[in-house]
Write a protein that holds these residues in place. Structure first.
Motif: not given
Length: 192
Positions: A152-155, A185-189
Motif C-alpha cells: 500500500t502506498g500514497a503518491i 493524490d493516488l492511493v495504491v493497494d
C-alpha cells in the motif's frame, strides 16, 4: 611454495563458497490486477472529485523478503469518478479521458518504473520511480508498506509536469473558482 599455493586455493574456495551461499535470488511477483486497486482524488477551489483507475499489468521485485524494484502500467481508458452518478459522472469521466486531461485515445496508459528503494523500517520503504504520463517522464517519491502479499502506498502527483493543463493556475490566470489544483493524490493497494 606448495604450502602457499594450498593457502591461496583454500582462500579462493572459501570465498567462492561464501558468495555462492550468500547470493539471494531476485523474485518477480506479479500484481493481481483483478483485486488490486488505484484510487485518485483531484482538488479544485470549490471541492474535489475522486475515483478509480485500473492497473493493466505490473510486478514487484524482491530479494528475499526485501523490496528492490517493480514496474506498473495503468490503463487510463478506465479512469472513472466514484463520487458522482448518472449524467454528471458520464460528463466528468468523458472530460478526464479527453484532450483537456489525459487524452486517452492518444495516450491510453501511464507507467511507473521503480528506480530506487530504501528500507525505512520493518515492511516500510521510501520508493523513487519514474512516472510517465502522456509520454512525459518525471521522478516521484512515495512511502510504500509491504505486508505479506499486499503493498500500500500514497503518491502525490503534479499534473502540470505531464502537460495536463485544463484550468490549471500554473498555465492560466484569473480562473477564480474554476481553478483545478495541479496536485492530485493516488492511493495504491496492490495484491500479488
Amino acid at each position: 611454495m606448495k604450502n602457499k599455493f594450498a593457502k591461496v586455493a583454500l582462500t579462493l574456495t572459501v570465498a567462492f563458497s561464501a558468495v555462492a551461499f550468500s547470493t539471494i535470488e531476485k523474485e518477480k511477483k506479479t500484481v493481481d490486477t483483478s483485486t488490486s486497486k488505484v484510487t485518485w482524488k483531484g482538488y479544485k477551489v470549490t471541492g474535489s472529485h475522486e475515483g478509480v483507475v485500473d492497473i493493466k499489468e505490473g510486478h514487484l521485485v524482491f530479494e528475499g523478503d526485501k523490496l528492490t524494484g517493480g514496474e506498473f502500467v495503468v490503463d487510463l481508458t478506465t479512469i472513472s469518478a466514484t463520487d458522482l452518478e448518472g449524467e454528471y459522472k458520464d460528463k466528468l469521466d468523458g472530460h478526464l479521458k479527453s484532450e483537456d486531461f489525459f487524452d486517452v485515445q492518444k495516450y491510453p496508459t501511464a507507467k511507473m518504473v521503480i528506480t530506487k528503494v530504501k528500507s525505512t523500517g520493518k515492511n516500510a520503504y521510501k520508493v523513487t520511480g519514474d512516472l510517465t504520463i502522456k509520454e512525459k517522464t518525471h521522478p516521484v517519491s512515495f512511502e510504500l508498506s509491504v505486508y505479506g502479499n499486499k503493498a500500500t502506498g500514497a503518491i502525490k502527483i503534479d499534473r502540470s509536469k505531464y502537460d495536463v493543463k485544463y484550468n490549471s493556475g500554473s498555465f492560466f490566470k484569473n480562473l477564480g473558482d474554476k481553478t483545478i489544483y495541479d496536485e492530485f493524490d493516488l492511493v495504491v493497494d496492490l495484491n500479488f
